[in-house]
Structure formats: structure tokens, C-alpha cells
Design a protein around this motif. Structure first.
Motif: not given
Length: 100
Positions: A4-5, A12-13, A45, A7, A15
Motif C-alpha cells: 500500500w501507499g 496517502t496524500y 510514509l 502515493g 497522510c
């Protein structure tokens, strides 16, 4: 890629914006903050937190294949020599080893 993640998702943005805000705010006092990224997935992240100025960042996930992907992403961002270097301030741990 795996995990996951990547972007591309709005969450995600959001976070990333939160991590930026918190690391920036907490760094103003002098000491760079420590960040834990539980369920780190691709590591985006955790990598961002380190780039934003966190002193130490620990990414934790229970999936070994995903951790390998996070390490690869860290190497792309910080270079191969820093991939598992504790001195770089970024490390990834298997959550099963941390909390059985």
C-alpha cells in the motif's frame, strides 16, 4: 509495485501532509522527532518522514515480501549503502518479531 501507499491515492496524500505538518512542527523545538509507521506497506510514509527531517523512523509490517519492497524503495531514495544502515535513521522491522 507491491504494498500500500504508492502515493497515488488521496488518503496517502493526506497522510503525507499530516506527516509533513507534524515532523515540521515537532522539529522546530530542536530535537528531530521519532516516527513509527505501523503497517508501513511500501514504506512511502516512513521514507517521507525521514526526508521531512524525522531523526529516526521505524517502519513495521508483518509481511516479509512487503518489507523487502519497502527496503528496495528506501534504497532508491537513499542509496544502496543506506538500505539497512541504522545510522541512516530509517529501518524496517517485521511486526511478527516485534509483537507476536
Amino acid at each position: 509495485g507491491e504494498g500500500w501507499g504508492e502515493g497515488r491515492h488521496p488518503s496517502t496524500y493526506m497522510c503525507l501532509q499530516f506527516v509533513w505538518d507534524e515532523v515540521s512542527k515537532r522539529s522546530k523545538g530542536g530535537a528531530a522527532p521519532t516516527v513509527f509507521d505501523y503497517g508501513c506497506g511500501s514504506g512511502v510514509l516512513a521514507i517521507a518522514a525521514r526526508r521531512f527531517g524525522a531523526g529516526r523512523v521505524v517502519g513495521i509490517d508483518k509481511d516479509e515480501a512487503i518489507l523487502e519492497h519497502a527496503l528496495e524503495n528506501a534504497a532508491l531514495n537513499f542509496g544502496e549503502e543506506d538500505e539497512e544502515d541504522e545510522g541512516s535513521g530509517l529501518e524496517f522491522l517485521n511486526g511478527r518479531a516485534v509483537m507476536p
